[in-house]
Design a protein around this motif. Structure first.
Motif, PDB file in Angstrom:
ATOM      1  N   THR A   1       1.130  -0.894   0.245  1.00 38.03           N
ATOM      2  CA  THR A   1      -0.177   0.424   0.087  1.00 38.03           C
ATOM      3  C   THR A   1       0.820   1.136  -0.057  1.00 38.03           C
ATOM      4  N   THR A   2       0.600   2.181  -1.020  1.00 36.41           N
ATOM      5  CA  THR A   2       1.438   3.013  -1.345  1.00 36.41           C
ATOM      6  C   THR A   2       0.361   4.545  -0.341  1.00 36.41           C
ATOM      7  N   ARG A   3       1.087   5.577  -0.617  1.00 35.43           N
ATOM      8  CA  ARG A   3       0.508   6.532   0.093  1.00 35.43           C
ATOM      9  C   ARG A   3       1.375   8.185  -0.380  1.00 35.43           C
ATOM     10  N   ALA A   4       0.832   9.228  -0.321  1.00 34.50           N
ATOM     11  CA  ALA A   4       1.697  10.312  -1.359  1.00 34.50           C
ATOM     12  C   ALA A   4       0.807  11.747  -0.647  1.00 34.50           C
ATOM     13  N   GLU A   5       1.667  12.368  -0.491  1.00 36.59           N
ATOM     14  CA  GLU A   5       0.873  13.716  -0.202  1.00 36.59           C
ATOM     15  C   GLU A   5       2.259  14.688  -1.282  1.00 36.59           C
ATOM     16  N   SER A   6       2.011  15.625  -1.415  1.00 38.20           N
ATOM     17  CA  SER A   6       2.309  16.424  -1.883  1.00 38.20           C
ATOM     18  C   SER A   6       1.750  18.569  -1.028  1.00 38.20           C
ATOM     19  N   THR A   7       2.887  18.991  -1.471  1.00 32.48           N
ATOM     20  CA  THR A   7       2.492  20.471  -1.461  1.00 32.48           C
ATOM     21  C   THR A   7       2.544  21.539  -2.624  1.00 32.48           C
ATOM     22  N   ALA A   8       1.693  20.749  -3.810  1.00 33.61           N
ATOM     23  CA  ALA A   8       1.673  21.716  -4.837  1.00 33.61           C
ATOM     24  C   ALA A   8       0.937  20.504  -5.884  1.00 33.61           C
ATOM     25  N   ALA A   9       0.406  20.538  -7.110  1.00 34.81           N
ATOM     26  CA  ALA A   9       0.613  20.050  -8.025  1.00 34.81           C
ATOM     27  C   ALA A   9       1.643  19.294  -8.352  1.00 34.81           C
ATOM     28  N   THR A  10       1.954  17.907  -9.011  1.00 31.26           N
ATOM     29  CA  THR A  10       2.628  17.228  -9.024  1.00 31.26           C
ATOM     30  C   THR A  10       2.386  15.485  -9.327  1.00 31.26           C
ATOM     31  N   PRO A  11       2.797  15.541 -10.795  1.00 29.17           N
ATOM     32  CA  PRO A  11       2.971  13.281 -11.372  1.00 29.17           C
ATOM     33  C   PRO A  11       2.864  12.963 -10.546  1.00 29.17           C
ATOM     34  N   ILE A  12       1.835  11.740 -10.076  1.00 33.09           N
ATOM     35  CA  ILE A  12       2.747  10.595  -8.915  1.00 33.09           C
ATOM     36  C   ILE A  12       2.341   9.195  -9.338  1.00 33.09           C
ATOM     37  N   SER A  13       2.951   7.825 -10.108  1.00 33.57           N
ATOM     38  CA  SER A  13       2.400   6.336 -10.280  1.00 33.57           C
ATOM     39  C   SER A  13       3.608   6.162  -9.621  1.00 33.57           C
ATOM     40  N   LEU A  14       2.493   5.273  -8.630  1.00 31.14           N
ATOM     41  CA  LEU A  14       4.031   4.507  -8.119  1.00 31.14           C
ATOM     42  C   LEU A  14       3.802   3.066  -8.336  1.00 31.14           C
ATOM     43  N   THR A  15       4.481   2.356  -7.931  1.00 28.68           N
ATOM     44  CA  THR A  15       4.761   1.570  -8.512  1.00 28.68           C
ATOM     45  C   THR A  15       6.078   0.727  -7.929  1.00 28.68           C
ATOM     46  N   ASN A  16       5.594  -1.369  -7.717  1.00 32.43           N
ATOM     47  CA  ASN A  16       6.410  -2.379  -6.987  1.00 32.43           C
ATOM     48  C   ASN A  16       7.349  -3.020  -8.520  1.00 32.43           C
ATOM     49  N   HIS A  17       7.931  -2.769  -8.381  1.00 34.48           N
ATOM     50  CA  HIS A  17       8.896  -3.714  -9.779  1.00 34.48           C
ATOM     51  C   HIS A  17       9.869  -4.921  -9.392  1.00 34.48           C
ATOM     52  N   ALA A  18       9.367  -5.281  -8.479  1.00 34.51           N
ATOM     53  CA  ALA A  18       9.649  -7.092  -8.381  1.00 34.51           C
ATOM     54  C   ALA A  18       9.577  -7.886  -9.420  1.00 34.51           C
ATOM     55  N   TYR A  19      10.378  -8.542  -9.586  1.00 36.63           N
ATOM     56  CA  TYR A  19      10.533  -9.605 -10.598  1.00 36.63           C
ATOM     57  C   TYR A  19       9.990 -10.938 -10.373  1.00 36.63           C
TER      58      TYR A  19
END
Length: 339
Positions: free
Chosen positions: A154-172
């Protein structure tokens, strides 16, 4: 709760591994890149992810392996985007595009452990405004949690201004044990469309319906049979390296990987998922001295549509101040009883 020394970074900082466990799974994570190092299945007695015995493998051998990817997973075309009338220029680290956050993305950061329990672990990272060219200060947490045969990320993100965010895990992932191979693996993905690749591997805005093509994985297919097919899109990438536009909304099952009686199901609330069959993997120093070769594992990178920051027709990946962007992806295992 166990932890230990995982090696020293090239700049002299020490890294550690941390372990969580329940009756079905034992998971090891490093604070370097918040990396999923090991996913041990107790019933099957195998490790379901590729990894290294110490941090040097992740720094020097296979970048991104098992790591949390950010700020933006996949490629941003031409390394730039426009947001609120301002043009942002990023590091172009992959054939003129920005890949997985730039030259030093979240995968190469030393995260802070904020909470560790017997069956869950939370790590935190603060990315300052301007890092890799991205706007705003962003604070991110990732929680690895176990519940029976399921690992949730589970990922959570907060920002001080507008910004792109796209998080993932890169497990093989591989279900073949200590000698990784996809030879007898079957894959299924619940998606009617994929994003098409340009010659530089960047996902184009145009999508293609999978019906009648080699990319139709709505019914389970043997991965080896998919990879031996002739298609211009497979030739660009040397295999599967494509964004699948997932069917449905909300947290739902979207894919599966199976070998013999062992099945891994992928569940997520993300709109898209990049499927990558390790087409360029090449390492002789894997866990326990294992050799990692092309097409020996597969990644299920849940995400927003690649380059969506430059395409208003796609689901937006923009995080605004005062909002919390939260997403969950889970991997659940089922071992059939052998007769």
């Amino acid at each position: 709760m166990k932890q230990g020394y995982f090696g020293t970074l090239q700049d002299g900082r020490s890294t550690q591994w941390l372990e969580i466990e329940n009756e079905k799974l034992r998971v090891r994570v490093s604070d370097y890149g918040a990396t999923l190092v090991s996913l041990w299945l107790k019933d099957a007695q195998i490790d379901a992810v590729l990894g290294f015995d110490e941090v040097s493998g992740y720094q020097q051998s296979v970048k991104y392996m098992g790591a949390m990817i950010g700020r933006v997973a996949n490629r941003i075309k031409d390394g730039q985007f426009t947001l609120d009338g301002h043009v942002y220029s990023l590091c172009r680290n992959d054939k003129g595009n920005t890949l997985h956050g730039g030259q030093e993305g979240f995968d190469a950061k030393l995260w802070t452990v904020s909470e560790q329990r017997e069956d869950s672990l939370t790590l935190r990272l603060c990315s300052p405004a301007g890092e890799e060219g991205f706007p705003a200060e962003v604070t991110v947490t990732v929680t690895y949690a176990l519940a029976g045969p399921r690992l949730s990320i589970t990922t959570r993100a907060e920002s001080t201004a507008a910004t792109p965010i796209s998080l993932t895990n890169h497990a093989y992932f591989t279900l073949s044990g200590p000698t990784p191979s996809l030879a007898e693996h079957w894959i299924q993905v619940d998606a009617d469309e994929i994003g098409l690749l340009d010659p530089n591997g960047c996902t184009r805005p145009e999508t293609m319906e999978v019906e009648g093509t080699v990319f139709d994985l709505r019914e389970s297919k043997r991965i080896a049979d998919v990879l031996k097919q002739h298609h211009s899109q497979l030739e660009i990438a040397g295999g599967l390296d494509h964004n699948y536009v997932l069917n449905g909304i909300g947290f739902r099952p979207v894919a599966s990987l199976r070998q013999g009686g062992l099945t891994m199901r992928v569940l997520t609330d993300m709109p898209d998922m990049h499927v990558y069959t390790a087409n360029f993997l090449n390492s002789n120093c894997g866990r326990g001295g294992a050799q990692y070769t092309p097409h020996c594992a597969v990644c299920f990178e849940t995400q927003y549509y690649p380059n969506s920051v430059n395409d208003p027709s796609k689901i937006s990946c923009i995080l605004h101040p005062g909002e919390t962007m939260e997403h969950c992806t889970a991997f659940e295992f089922d071992q059939e009883e052998q007769a």
